[in-house]
Design a protein around this motif. Structure first.
Motif, PDB file in Angstrom:
ATOM      1  N   TYR A   1     -13.656  18.633  37.404  1.00  0.00           N
ATOM      2  CA  TYR A   1     -14.088  17.359  36.811  1.00  0.00           C
ATOM      3  C   TYR A   1     -15.151  16.643  37.652  1.00  0.00           C
ATOM      4  O   TYR A   1     -16.100  16.075  37.094  1.00  0.00           O
ATOM      5  CB  TYR A   1     -12.862  16.456  36.628  1.00  0.00           C
ATOM      6  CG  TYR A   1     -13.180  15.035  36.253  1.00  0.00           C
ATOM      7  CD1 TYR A   1     -13.942  14.735  35.116  1.00  0.00           C
ATOM      8  CD2 TYR A   1     -12.733  13.974  37.034  1.00  0.00           C
ATOM      9  CE1 TYR A   1     -14.232  13.424  34.776  1.00  0.00           C
ATOM     10  CE2 TYR A   1     -13.014  12.665  36.696  1.00  0.00           C
ATOM     11  CZ  TYR A   1     -13.769  12.392  35.573  1.00  0.00           C
ATOM     12  OH  TYR A   1     -14.066  11.105  35.233  1.00  0.00           O
TER      13      TYR A   1
ATOM     14  N   PHE B   1     -18.598  15.217  36.298  1.00  0.00           N
ATOM     15  CA  PHE B   1     -18.893  13.783  36.316  1.00  0.00           C
ATOM     16  C   PHE B   1     -20.251  13.516  36.969  1.00  0.00           C
ATOM     17  O   PHE B   1     -21.037  12.693  36.478  1.00  0.00           O
ATOM     18  CB  PHE B   1     -17.779  13.048  37.069  1.00  0.00           C
ATOM     19  CG  PHE B   1     -18.139  11.652  37.491  1.00  0.00           C
ATOM     20  CD1 PHE B   1     -18.173  10.613  36.572  1.00  0.00           C
ATOM     21  CD2 PHE B   1     -18.458  11.372  38.815  1.00  0.00           C
ATOM     22  CE1 PHE B   1     -18.519   9.326  36.952  1.00  0.00           C
ATOM     23  CE2 PHE B   1     -18.799  10.088  39.203  1.00  0.00           C
ATOM     24  CZ  PHE B   1     -18.828   9.064  38.273  1.00  0.00           C
TER      25      PHE B   1
ATOM     26  N   ALA C   1     -22.957  14.368  34.608  1.00  0.00           N
ATOM     27  CA  ALA C   1     -23.028  13.368  33.535  1.00  0.00           C
ATOM     28  C   ALA C   1     -23.797  12.131  33.988  1.00  0.00           C
ATOM     29  O   ALA C   1     -24.684  11.646  33.283  1.00  0.00           O
ATOM     30  CB  ALA C   1     -21.615  12.985  33.088  1.00  0.00           C
TER      31      ALA C   1
ATOM     32  N   SER D   1     -17.848   6.464  31.840  1.00  0.00           N
ATOM     33  CA  SER D   1     -17.770   7.580  32.784  1.00  0.00           C
ATOM     34  C   SER D   1     -17.234   7.132  34.133  1.00  0.00           C
ATOM     35  O   SER D   1     -16.354   7.771  34.717  1.00  0.00           O
ATOM     36  CB  SER D   1     -19.149   8.222  32.959  1.00  0.00           C
ATOM     37  OG  SER D   1     -19.612   8.772  31.754  1.00  0.00           O
TER      38      SER D   1
ATOM     39  N   ASN E   1      -9.881  13.323  31.059  1.00  0.00           N
ATOM     40  CA  ASN E   1     -11.177  12.864  31.554  1.00  0.00           C
ATOM     41  C   ASN E   1     -12.271  13.905  31.340  1.00  0.00           C
ATOM     42  O   ASN E   1     -13.429  13.557  31.116  1.00  0.00           O
ATOM     43  CB  ASN E   1     -11.079  12.521  33.044  1.00  0.00           C
ATOM     44  CG  ASN E   1     -10.103  11.411  33.325  1.00  0.00           C
ATOM     45  OD1 ASN E   1     -10.051  10.430  32.594  1.00  0.00           O
ATOM     46  ND2 ASN E   1      -9.305  11.551  34.356  1.00  0.00           N
TER      47      ASN E   1
ATOM     48  N   THR F   1     -16.013  13.588  29.211  1.00  0.00           N
ATOM     49  CA  THR F   1     -17.141  13.793  30.125  1.00  0.00           C
ATOM     50  C   THR F   1     -18.018  14.941  29.657  1.00  0.00           C
ATOM     51  O   THR F   1     -19.244  14.921  29.847  1.00  0.00           O
ATOM     52  CB  THR F   1     -16.638  14.031  31.558  1.00  0.00           C
ATOM     53  OG1 THR F   1     -15.791  12.945  31.947  1.00  0.00           O
ATOM     54  CG2 THR F   1     -17.795  14.115  32.547  1.00  0.00           C
TER      55      THR F   1
END
Length: 305
Positions: free
Chosen positions: A31, A35, A38, A57, A264, A268
């Protein structure tokens, strides 16, 4: 319950918590770079809803990180509790203190999870709302499902305690399963509504003989919605099934650890694809309507085709 039985139960709990933390850590490791991508891609592009996506986010990242820290602390306290029982089982004061800490940390972890799920549901609801050009009547049904999911989760949290009577423990299990089931249903509804609307818009673009790149953008958007929805729905379904079979078993704890970060990862993934330019709302904002032009028309009417 004698000391030997307590030690066996604690050992089982330790194994489950360790595997749960390991699963959450692996997903968290996936993740974090997702992230970062992103945030990086969003900062480099001017895309529809950029501020909202950035805020969402960062909020999900903070909540996910807090969850990871709590999982690590729970695993550490479980190790310390087991070690204390093995070395000095007569030290009941320390054992009681560690058990209390474990209870508090587990309650905090479950509370964070409920908040995390609510925020993710809210983001998916907002996406559906924007796709339908802010027609609030469309989202009333999924919004009510999300509300009922949150209510079930709160009731489940309120009745979660090792000291609660058997009847309330059954209420906790039922509300937990109902909450997972409602969450699954809510996201299926949102997925069908959102992807269905994009599909309808893509059909309109075919009739309007728009450019192939714009048609491909609609197809890509549908795939984004389906892939993020599939991840979320899989976790909700597995949590419901595993909770019904054994809500304290290792399998359930591992699925829970996966779900802690999957809630999450799913949104994302959408943000990453939007940051890379796969955003059908950009086409709407720039006036690339999938519908034939109408006299006196306006971009805000694009979604009404």
């Amino acid at each position: 319950m004698d000391a030997a039985s307590s030690t066996v139960l604690l050992l089982d709990s330790y194994v489950g918590q360790t595997q749960k933390t390991s699963a959450a850590l692996v997903l968290y490791g996936l993740y974090v770079p997702l992230f970062a991508i992103a945030i990086f891609t969003l900062h480099r592009r001017q895309t529809a809803g950029k501020k909202l996506l950035l805020a969402a986010s960062w909020t999900l990242f903070l909540v996910g990180t807090a969850q990871m820290l709590l999982c690590s602390m729970i695993a550490a306290v479980s190790v310390q509790l087991l070690s204390t029982l093995a070395s000095s089982p007569e030290s009941m004061a320390k054992v009681s203190s560690l058990q209390h800490s474990l209870t508090v940390l587990n309650a905090a972890s479950q509370t964070i999870f409920v908040i995390n799920v609510f925020l993710t549901d809210l983001l998916f609801l907002c996406r559906c709302y924007l796709i339908y050009a802010r027609q609030w009547k469309v989202i009333l049904f999924p919004a009510s499902l999300i509300f009922l999911t949150s209510v079930s989760a709160v009731i489940s949290l309120a009745t979660t305690s090792s000291s609660t009577p058997l009847g309330w423990q059954k209420v906790q299990l039922v509300t937990a399963v109902v909450g997972y089931g409602m969450g699954l249903f809510a996201n299926i509804v949102l997925m069908v509504l959102t992807a269905g609307r994009i599909w309808w818009m893509s059909r309109a673009s075919v009739h309007a003989h728009l450019l192939t790149t714009i048609k491909n953008r609609y197809t890509t958007t549908i795939s984004i919605i389906l892939e993020s929805g599939a991840i979320y729905c899989f976790c909700a379904g597995m949590l419901a099934v595993s909770a019904m079979s054994n809500s304290t078993g290792t399998f359930y704890l591992v699925i829970e650890g996966i779900a802690f970060q999957a809630v999450n990862i799913a949104p994302t993934l959408t943000v990453v694809r939007v940051g890379l330019g796969h955003n059908v709302l950009d086409s709407v904002d720039r006036g690339m309507s999938p519908c034939p032009a109408k006299p006196g028309g306006h971009n805000a009417k694009v979604m009404e085709c």
